[in-house]
Motif scaffolding. Sequence first.
Motif, PDB file in Angstrom:
ATOM      1  N   GLN A 173      20.611 -33.335  28.605  1.00 55.48           N
ATOM      2  CA  GLN A 173      21.038 -31.934  28.616  1.00 55.48           C
ATOM      3  C   GLN A 173      20.811 -31.276  27.261  1.00 55.48           C
ATOM      4  O   GLN A 173      20.502 -30.094  27.182  1.00 55.48           O
ATOM      5  CB  GLN A 173      22.525 -31.859  28.995  1.00 55.48           C
ATOM      6  CG  GLN A 173      22.852 -32.351  30.390  1.00 55.48           C
ATOM      7  CD  GLN A 173      22.204 -31.511  31.474  1.00 55.48           C
ATOM      8  OE1 GLN A 173      22.138 -30.280  31.353  1.00 55.48           O
ATOM      9  NE2 GLN A 173      21.712 -32.156  32.522  1.00 55.48           N
ATOM     10  N   ALA A 174      21.011 -32.062  26.199  1.00 56.27           N
ATOM     11  CA  ALA A 174      20.851 -31.534  24.835  1.00 56.27           C
ATOM     12  C   ALA A 174      20.111 -32.574  24.000  1.00 56.27           C
ATOM     13  O   ALA A 174      20.735 -33.457  23.410  1.00 56.27           O
ATOM     14  CB  ALA A 174      22.213 -31.216  24.229  1.00 56.27           C
ATOM     15  N   PHE A 234      27.780 -28.430  25.414  1.00 53.56           N
ATOM     16  CA  PHE A 234      27.362 -27.915  24.109  1.00 53.56           C
ATOM     17  C   PHE A 234      28.418 -28.219  23.054  1.00 53.56           C
ATOM     18  O   PHE A 234      28.105 -28.559  21.917  1.00 53.56           O
ATOM     19  CB  PHE A 234      27.102 -26.408  24.182  1.00 53.56           C
ATOM     20  CG  PHE A 234      25.780 -26.040  24.791  1.00 53.56           C
ATOM     21  CD1 PHE A 234      24.589 -26.407  24.176  1.00 53.56           C
ATOM     22  CD2 PHE A 234      25.727 -25.335  25.979  1.00 53.56           C
ATOM     23  CE1 PHE A 234      23.363 -26.075  24.729  1.00 53.56           C
ATOM     24  CE2 PHE A 234      24.505 -24.995  26.548  1.00 53.56           C
ATOM     25  CZ  PHE A 234      23.327 -25.362  25.927  1.00 53.56           C
ATOM     26  N   VAL A 257      28.298 -31.905  21.997  1.00 49.45           N
ATOM     27  CA  VAL A 257      27.151 -32.189  21.132  1.00 49.45           C
ATOM     28  C   VAL A 257      27.390 -31.646  19.729  1.00 49.45           C
ATOM     29  O   VAL A 257      27.187 -32.343  18.725  1.00 49.45           O
ATOM     30  CB  VAL A 257      25.860 -31.587  21.720  1.00 49.45           C
ATOM     31  CG1 VAL A 257      24.718 -31.722  20.723  1.00 49.45           C
ATOM     32  CG2 VAL A 257      25.504 -32.289  23.026  1.00 49.45           C
TER      33      VAL A 257
END
Length: 216
Positions: free
Chosen positions: A97-98, A14, A17
């Motif tokens: 994942q993102a 996270f 990103v």
Amino acid sequence: MVVPFIELIENPQFFLVGWSLATFALALIISIYFLRDEIAAFFQSDQKNIGNIVLWSVLGSFLVIITQWVAVTIETFVFGIKPGSQNTMDLMNVARQAPIFIVIISVLGPILEELVFRKAIFGSLHKRMNFFFAALLSGVIFAAVHQDFSHLLIYTAMGMVFAFLYVETKRIIVPIIAHMAINTFAVIVQFSVDPEQIEQQLKQLEQLQLIITGGY
């Protein structure tokens, strides 16, 4: 769902990103600021040549695809380099994942890279040397920044095609659109194909390479 701030800090994925989005967006804003006069002149011009821009963007995208295919073929069957980019795989793993990371891959990244490598670096070099050497040198820098040195030929060749589009049209928007199209196409392919299937195809290409080269 809103991710708590503490989770953003503790989760490297996270954080990567979020940090990437922030830095790319900031760099893009700064670049646009320095190009504000040129951008304003374009929109105020009565001869925007939109049709020509669209045509060259489409043709440029196909030209980049062909160049990639030729470069991959040379790397595979001449230099014995296994197909498949680790840089691309790493980016796509983050995107899976993102998904918001796709914005960087397909939009922010291509815009910023073309402004830096074609508009700034290639543009400066082209004032001091002929097209070939300026495109080659800026293409090598473009390739080196991606840190995928086993595929230096592919990135360099792509960079030279983007430089050609810029010189031929005198519009940085053309290589930007072509770059965005290529990256978006790569994202669609990666998301639509099972990773295990990609791995199997790479193994088949490697086996074909061994057959053609006799194991050398």
